[in-house]
Every structure is written in C-alpha cells, then in structure tokens.
Scaffold this motif. Structure first.
Motif, mmCIF file in Angstrom:
data_model
loop_
_atom_site.group_PDB
_atom_site.id
_atom_site.type_symbol
_atom_site.label_atom_id
_atom_site.label_comp_id
_atom_site.label_asym_id
_atom_site.label_seq_id
_atom_site.Cartn_x
_atom_site.Cartn_y
_atom_site.Cartn_z
ATOM 1 N N GLY A 289 0.818 -1.203 0.000
ATOM 2 C CA GLY A 289 0.000 0.000 0.000
ATOM 3 C C GLY A 289 0.852 1.252 0.000
ATOM 4 O O GLY A 289 0.579 2.215 -0.729
ATOM 5 N N LEU A 290 1.922 1.202 0.806
ATOM 6 C CA LEU A 290 2.831 2.344 0.897
ATOM 7 C C LEU A 290 3.511 2.604 -0.443
ATOM 8 O O LEU A 290 3.573 3.733 -0.929
ATOM 9 C CB LEU A 290 3.862 2.054 1.991
ATOM 10 C CG LEU A 290 4.791 3.190 2.382
ATOM 11 C CD1 LEU A 290 4.003 4.350 2.969
ATOM 12 C CD2 LEU A 290 5.813 2.701 3.401
ATOM 13 N N TRP A 291 3.987 1.526 -1.065
ATOM 14 C CA TRP A 291 4.663 1.705 -2.358
ATOM 15 C C TRP A 291 3.700 2.185 -3.433
ATOM 16 O O TRP A 291 4.077 2.987 -4.287
ATOM 17 C CB TRP A 291 5.374 0.416 -2.791
ATOM 18 C CG TRP A 291 6.592 0.111 -1.982
ATOM 19 C CD1 TRP A 291 6.979 -1.107 -1.523
ATOM 20 C CD2 TRP A 291 7.597 1.032 -1.520
ATOM 21 N NE1 TRP A 291 8.158 -1.000 -0.808
ATOM 22 C CE2 TRP A 291 8.554 0.295 -0.792
ATOM 23 C CE3 TRP A 291 7.766 2.413 -1.655
ATOM 24 C CZ2 TRP A 291 9.662 0.894 -0.192
ATOM 25 C CZ3 TRP A 291 8.875 3.005 -1.054
ATOM 26 C CH2 TRP A 291 9.800 2.254 -0.336
ATOM 27 N N ALA A 292 2.449 1.700 -3.392
ATOM 28 C CA ALA A 292 1.467 2.162 -4.387
ATOM 29 C C ALA A 292 1.274 3.676 -4.238
ATOM 30 O O ALA A 292 1.211 4.419 -5.229
ATOM 31 C CB ALA A 292 0.144 1.425 -4.190
ATOM 32 N N PHE A 293 1.201 4.126 -2.993
ATOM 33 C CA PHE A 293 1.014 5.555 -2.743
ATOM 34 C C PHE A 293 2.237 6.366 -3.202
ATOM 35 O O PHE A 293 2.108 7.401 -3.857
ATOM 36 C CB PHE A 293 0.755 5.770 -1.241
ATOM 37 C CG PHE A 293 0.544 7.202 -0.852
ATOM 38 C CD1 PHE A 293 -0.452 7.967 -1.453
ATOM 39 C CD2 PHE A 293 1.331 7.798 0.124
ATOM 40 C CE1 PHE A 293 -0.648 9.295 -1.095
ATOM 41 C CE2 PHE A 293 1.130 9.120 0.489
ATOM 42 C CZ PHE A 293 0.145 9.869 -0.117
ATOM 43 N N VAL A 294 3.431 5.857 -2.883
ATOM 44 C CA VAL A 294 4.651 6.581 -3.263
ATOM 45 C C VAL A 294 4.803 6.613 -4.795
ATOM 46 O O VAL A 294 5.201 7.623 -5.377
ATOM 47 C CB VAL A 294 5.899 5.956 -2.577
ATOM 48 C CG1 VAL A 294 7.182 6.617 -3.046
ATOM 49 C CG2 VAL A 294 5.780 6.079 -1.065
ATOM 50 N N ARG A 295 4.424 5.491 -5.444
ATOM 51 C CA ARG A 295 4.452 5.464 -6.919
ATOM 52 C C ARG A 295 3.533 6.550 -7.495
ATOM 53 O O ARG A 295 3.875 7.228 -8.456
ATOM 54 C CB ARG A 295 3.949 4.117 -7.418
ATOM 55 C CG ARG A 295 5.025 3.128 -7.640
ATOM 56 C CD ARG A 295 4.602 2.102 -8.702
ATOM 57 N NE ARG A 295 5.589 1.046 -8.728
ATOM 58 C CZ ARG A 295 5.456 -0.115 -8.078
ATOM 59 N NH1 ARG A 295 4.373 -0.369 -7.377
ATOM 60 N NH2 ARG A 295 6.406 -1.018 -8.150
ATOM 61 N N LYS A 296 2.354 6.695 -6.882
ATOM 62 C CA LYS A 296 1.390 7.712 -7.330
ATOM 63 C C LYS A 296 2.005 9.111 -7.200
ATOM 64 O O LYS A 296 1.861 9.950 -8.087
ATOM 65 C CB LYS A 296 0.116 7.611 -6.457
ATOM 66 C CG LYS A 296 -1.166 7.776 -7.221
ATOM 67 C CD LYS A 296 -2.360 7.303 -6.440
ATOM 68 C CE LYS A 296 -2.789 8.259 -5.335
ATOM 69 N NZ LYS A 296 -3.988 7.856 -4.610
ATOM 70 N N LEU B 23 11.128 -0.808 -7.752
ATOM 71 C CA LEU B 23 10.524 0.514 -7.641
ATOM 72 C C LEU B 23 11.243 1.608 -8.427
ATOM 73 O O LEU B 23 10.607 2.519 -8.953
ATOM 74 C CB LEU B 23 10.532 0.939 -6.163
ATOM 75 C CG LEU B 23 9.651 0.128 -5.230
ATOM 76 C CD1 LEU B 23 10.070 0.341 -3.789
ATOM 77 C CD2 LEU B 23 8.189 0.519 -5.421
ATOM 78 N N CYS B 24 12.567 1.515 -8.476
ATOM 79 C CA CYS B 24 13.348 2.706 -8.839
ATOM 80 C C CYS B 24 13.875 2.652 -10.259
ATOM 81 O O CYS B 24 14.154 1.576 -10.782
ATOM 82 C CB CYS B 24 14.514 2.852 -7.867
ATOM 83 S SG CYS B 24 13.916 2.969 -6.178
ATOM 84 N N ASN B 25 14.031 3.836 -10.875
ATOM 85 C CA ASN B 25 14.609 3.852 -12.220
ATOM 86 C C ASN B 25 16.112 4.111 -12.212
ATOM 87 O O ASN B 25 16.775 3.961 -13.221
ATOM 88 C CB ASN B 25 13.874 4.838 -13.141
ATOM 89 C CG ASN B 25 13.719 6.202 -12.511
ATOM 90 O OD1 ASN B 25 14.518 6.593 -11.673
ATOM 91 N ND2 ASN B 25 12.674 6.916 -12.902
ATOM 92 N N ARG B 26 16.648 4.469 -11.042
ATOM 93 C CA ARG B 26 18.087 4.709 -10.943
ATOM 94 C C ARG B 26 18.565 4.347 -9.532
ATOM 95 O O ARG B 26 17.841 4.574 -8.556
ATOM 96 C CB ARG B 26 18.369 6.182 -11.262
ATOM 97 C CG ARG B 26 19.728 6.421 -11.828
ATOM 98 C CD ARG B 26 19.794 7.775 -12.515
ATOM 99 N NE ARG B 26 21.164 8.251 -12.599
ATOM 100 C CZ ARG B 26 22.045 7.799 -13.470
ATOM 101 N NH1 ARG B 26 21.707 6.886 -14.352
ATOM 102 N NH2 ARG B 26 23.284 8.260 -13.484
#
Ligand code: ATP
Length: 234
Positions: free
Chosen positions: A171-178, A199-202
C-alpha cells in the motif's frame, strides 16, 4: 532536466570515523531513486545532511538549487523526509501531529490536504487517536503524512518499510508510486536490491561512505548479473 538534488564532495567525519568519504551525486527531477547499501554505509548520514539535520565536514548539497546550509529555509520547504525512527510525542493525536507540522511551515488552512493525506494512507479512522495507541505500521504512515504536509516536490524515505508487513508495504509503495507519477522526485534508502529494482529507475550503491556504483536500474542489474560489479550488497 535539472537536478532535484545535487551533492558535491560531501564528507562527514565523526572523530576518526569517516561516514561519508567524498560523495558526488546528482538526482534528476522526477526520478525514483534508490540509495542502496549495507548497514553503516552512510545512507542516513547523507539523507540527514540533505535535510539539514547533519552539518557536513566538507562539501555542499543543494535541493532544487537551494543550498541546505546557506539557504536552509527554502531548501527545507523543498524536501519532505520520512525518517527511520518512529519518534512522536505520545500525547498528540494523529491530526494534531499533522497540524503542528503544518504550523511549522506557516500553513494555517491545511485541513483539506491533511484529510486527503489521511484518506490516502488509510488513517482516517485514526485521525483522533493518540499516537501511543497506534501500531508501528500506522506510526510509519503518520511519518509519511507528516513529510508530505507542506507538499514538498522532493520526498526522501529512509528505510520506510522496516518493520512493515507485506500488505502495508504494498500500500505504501502504491502511494509513493502515485506521488512519483504526479511529478514528485522520490529518494529512498534500502538494504535490498530487489526493493530498489522493482521501484526505482536509478540506483546508487553506497559502501563505506563512498558511491561504488551509479546507474539506471537495468544497466546496474546487468552489471551485477554479469559479475562485472564486484561489490557485496549486504
Ligand atoms: P543503516 O543501514 O544501518 O541505517 P546507514 O547506511 O544509514 O546504516 P549511517 O547511519 O549513515 O549508515 O552511519 C554511517 C557511519 O557513521 C556508521 O559507522 C555510524 O556508526 C556512524 N555514525 C552515524 N551517526 C553518528 C554519530 N552521530 N556519531 C558517531 N558516528 C556516527
């Protein structure tokens, strides 16, 4: 695109111990960036320096062009930090914690945004509960809301999923992605390559206070898989 965070020659010594040994780093605006490294690598020190909580022995850090020492107030407004420690005054309610933080930034009419944050972090039902009545996972979500209260363009999370169960973590990651999709620059520290990779692009790998690798996630993974990158991750 210009840098959200720019670190030049960052050195931090604690007596004989060198926590940061000369770090140069640019994090672009809009990035979802991971600072990866084992215990004691210097991740928290770097984050604390960029939040103005730790004074560097040498070097500079700026956030969206604002130096974190000479232009502290402006830099502080640009960044929201989610710290590792769950430290709160146990007598405040969740809403009071968020109102106090709003007051620190001079935001008097911030209740609509606070309600939105509570809703997004699944804390609405706990808004009037005292901090001491909350579980560890709930407290961590309050820390996230606290970091976002002044709508900072850059959000830094120091190992935010430590002690958080799988469902809450997702849930936390979904929110941070948003937040990232909405244009916020995200920087997170982690011990786990898998977390950084999903999660990360770099990714920057920090070891003993130095950056030992810095690349786009896909390139870095190729180097790890091909064993051309010989660093022990954790
Ligand atoms: P972890 O993953 O365990 O949180 P980290 O990568 O965040 O580690 P730091 O907390 O930045 O690492 O610590 C880097 C080094 O600096 C460590 O050796 C630590 O013991 C030391 N250190 C950090 N803060 C202080 C301090 N206030 N006084 C003395 N040494 C410190």
């Amino acid at each position: 695109m210009s840098a959200a965070i720019s670190v030049r020659g960052a050195v931090k010594r604690y007596g004989d111990l060198c926590a940061l040994g000369g770090v140069d780093l640019d994090i672009e605006q809009g990035a979802f960036f991971a600072l990866l490294g084992p215990n004691g690598a210097g991740k928290t020190t770097l984050i604390s320096a960029l939040a103005g909580l730790v004074r560097l022995t040498a070097g500079t850090i700026s956030v969206l062009g604002h130096d974190v020492v000479s232009d502290y107030r402006a830099a502080r407004r640009m960044v929201g930090v989610v710290p590792q420690e769950l430290v709160f005054d146990p007598f405040f309610s969740v809403r009071e914690v968020l109102r106090l933080q709003s007051g620190y930034f001079g935001l008097r009419r911030n209740d609509d945004w606070i309600d939105e944050l509570l809703e997004n972090l699944d804390l609405t039902k706990k808004a009037d509960a005292n901090m001491r009545q909350l579980s560890g996972g709930m407290k961590r979500r309050v820390l996230v809301a606290q970091a976002l209260v002044h709508r900072p363009p850059v959000i830094v999370l120091d190992e935010p999923t430590a002690g958080v169960d799988v469902e809450l973590r997702q849930g936390l990651w979904a929110f941070v992605r948003k937040l990232n999709q909405a244009g916020h620059t995200i920087v997170l520290t982690t011990h786990y390559l898998e977390e950084a990779q999903t999660l990360c692009n770099r990714i920057a790998m920090l070891k003993s206070g130095r950056i030992v690798a810095l690349d786009d996630t896909a390139n870095l993974l190729r180097a790890v898989e091909g064993h051309t990158l010989r660093v022990k991750l954790a």
